[in-house]
Enzyme design. Structure first.
Site, PDB file in Angstrom:
ATOM      1  N   CYS A 172       3.794   3.498   8.424  1.00 35.82           N
ATOM      2  CA  CYS A 172       3.957   4.823   7.645  1.00 35.82           C
ATOM      3  C   CYS A 172       5.484   5.537   9.075  1.00 35.82           C
ATOM      4  CB  CYS A 172       3.226   5.532   7.623  1.00 35.82           C
ATOM      5  SG  CYS A 172       3.948   6.928   6.883  1.00 35.82           S
ATOM      6  N   GLY A 199       7.074  -2.845  -3.528  1.00 36.04           N
ATOM      7  CA  GLY A 199       6.439  -1.678  -3.435  1.00 36.04           C
ATOM      8  C   GLY A 199       6.753  -0.743  -4.690  1.00 36.04           C
ATOM      9  N   ARG A 200       8.460  -0.189  -3.968  1.00 39.62           N
ATOM     10  CA  ARG A 200       8.443   1.113  -5.282  1.00 39.62           C
ATOM     11  C   ARG A 200       9.126   0.455  -6.610  1.00 39.62           C
ATOM     12  NH1 ARG A 200      12.577   3.677  -2.063  1.00 39.62           N
ATOM     13  NH2 ARG A 200      12.572   1.866  -0.979  1.00 39.62           N
ATOM     14  N   ASN A 214       9.470  -7.583   3.420  1.00 40.94           N
ATOM     15  CA  ASN A 214       9.529  -5.924   2.487  1.00 40.94           C
ATOM     16  C   ASN A 214      10.493  -5.207   2.058  1.00 40.94           C
ATOM     17  OD1 ASN A 214       7.693  -3.082   2.635  1.00 40.94           O
ATOM     18  ND2 ASN A 214       7.738  -3.898   1.199  1.00 40.94           N
ATOM     19  N   GLN A 219      -6.534  -1.043   4.063  1.00 41.70           N
ATOM     20  CA  GLN A 219      -5.653  -0.265   5.269  1.00 41.70           C
ATOM     21  C   GLN A 219      -5.861   0.694   6.575  1.00 41.70           C
ATOM     22  OE1 GLN A 219      -1.674   1.608   4.876  1.00 41.70           O
ATOM     23  NE2 GLN A 219      -1.087  -0.617   5.668  1.00 41.70           N
ATOM     24  N   PRO A 223       1.027  -1.183   0.001  1.00 47.23           N
ATOM     25  CA  PRO A 223      -0.080   0.041  -0.040  1.00 47.23           C
ATOM     26  C   PRO A 223       1.138   1.299   0.033  1.00 47.23           C
ATOM     27  CG  PRO A 223       0.092  -1.276   2.600  1.00 47.23           C
ATOM     28  CD  PRO A 223       0.784  -1.881   1.248  1.00 47.23           C
ATOM     29  N   MET A 224       0.939   1.944  -1.381  1.00 42.54           N
ATOM     30  CA  MET A 224       1.234   3.440  -1.270  1.00 42.54           C
ATOM     31  C   MET A 224       0.183   4.347  -1.278  1.00 42.54           C
ATOM     32  SD  MET A 224       4.655   1.812  -3.344  1.00 42.54           S
ATOM     33  CE  MET A 224       3.359   0.712  -4.109  1.00 42.54           C
TER      34      MET A 224
END
Length: 321
Positions: free
Chosen positions: A100, A224-225, A200, A69, A16-17
């Protein structure tokens, strides 16, 4: 593996981003091999106070298990928000953001800030688990900084309070996204927990995915990225994990067609203005590594309509193919 009562056949997770993983992008990634997706994080207080924009972030995508989330630091509000998030989204599980690192979030005691108050974090998980009927999962980091790496004790607390899975980013809050992810700490957590552990950090290719799983023994991996402009990384990683030939990324024409479809879905969800703002960053990501694309990147940064998107996409395929 199982997340509570959910059977997981494909433990490749799209991380999740905020500002990236809207329903449109999650849908594309799910189609290309992400077995689990999670919405952008949503403020628990905003949900409880009926903020429409926050509710709009909770659209469930098709094609994968999907989690909603939320973040916050009040057990009562988090429990109420969890119920609301699931009512709005219909998601398969509820994920709590405790990772975060952004100052606005973490310095307020939310996100990774909860790693400085592990007892409170445990109370939140217990309250949310009691409030909802779906599995509750947690995403965290190694700790606040190098001098306070507490992920092992923290993860035990999460499991003891009812968490059905934990995802660990192998960096501290102070590292943000710099340095090298510490997979060895994830290994230590995996050895001691009975719930699934997702690794992760620095998983950017089929090769690093295999290496991470072998090193950590984790039950799955979160990307993610590395997915920015490259959702095909999921089908490549999935092939590698299944000992199948790794497919090449499709030609530019096909990649741009996928990007355009993503923005069309975004328009359906958010309207043309927001879709174009999203396209300004995503379309530039789709052009990473494409020779002679700087001219179009300049045009992309100021597009305002879907017609702009169609025109630029057509010109890119014509000129850069």
């Amino acid at each position: 593996m199982r997340i509570g009562n959910l059977e997981v056949n494909n433990p490749i997770v799209l991380g999740p981003m905020a500002g990236v993983t809207d329903r449109a992008f999650r849908t594309i990634c799910a189609e290309l091999g992400a077995g689990i997706t999670v919405t952008e994080m949503v403020s628990s207080r905003a949900l409880v106070y009926k903020d429409k924009k926050s509710a709009g972030l909770l659209r469930k995508n098709a094609g994968s298990l999907c989690g909603a989330q939320i973040f916050g630091n009040d057990p009562v509000i988090m429990a109420e928000a969890a119920v609301l998030a699931l009512e709005i989204s219909g998601c398969d599980f509820l994920d709590i953001n405790m990772g975060c690192p952004m100052p606005k979030i973490a310095n307020s005691g939310d996100g990774c800030g909860l790693m400085r108050t592990p007892e409170l974090a445990g109370q939140i998980v217990a309250a949310v688990t009691k409030a909802v009927r779906v599995p509750v999962t947690v995403k965290c980091r190694l700790g606040w900084d190098k001098g306070s790496i507490n992920v092992l004790d923290f993860a035990h607390r999460m499991e003891d309070n009812g968490a059905a899975m934990i995802t660990i980013h192998g960096r501290t809050r102070s590292q943000l996204y710099s340095g090298v992810a510490d997979w060895d700490m994830i290994t230590k957590v995996k050895r001691e927990l009975s719930i699934p552990v997702i690794a992760n950090g620095d998983i950017i290719s089929p090769e690093t995915a295999i290496k991470c799983l072998k090193r950590t023994g984790a039950d799955g991996i979160m990307i993610g990225r590395a997915s920015f402009g490259d959702p095909w990384v999921f089908e490549q990683v999935k092939a590698a994990l299944n000992n199948q030939p790794i497919p090449e990324r499709p030609a530019l024409k096909a990649r741009i067609a996928v990007a355009v479809r993503q923005f069309e879905m975004s328009q359906q969800d958010h309207g043309e203005h927001i879709a174009c703002l999203e396209a300004r960053k995503h379309l530039i990501w789709y052009l990473r590594g494409v020779s002679h694309s700087s001219y179009y990147k300049n045009q992309i940064s100021s597009l305002n309509t879907m017609e702009d998107i169609y025109r630029i996409a057509k010109d890119i395929v014509r000129d850069l193919q």
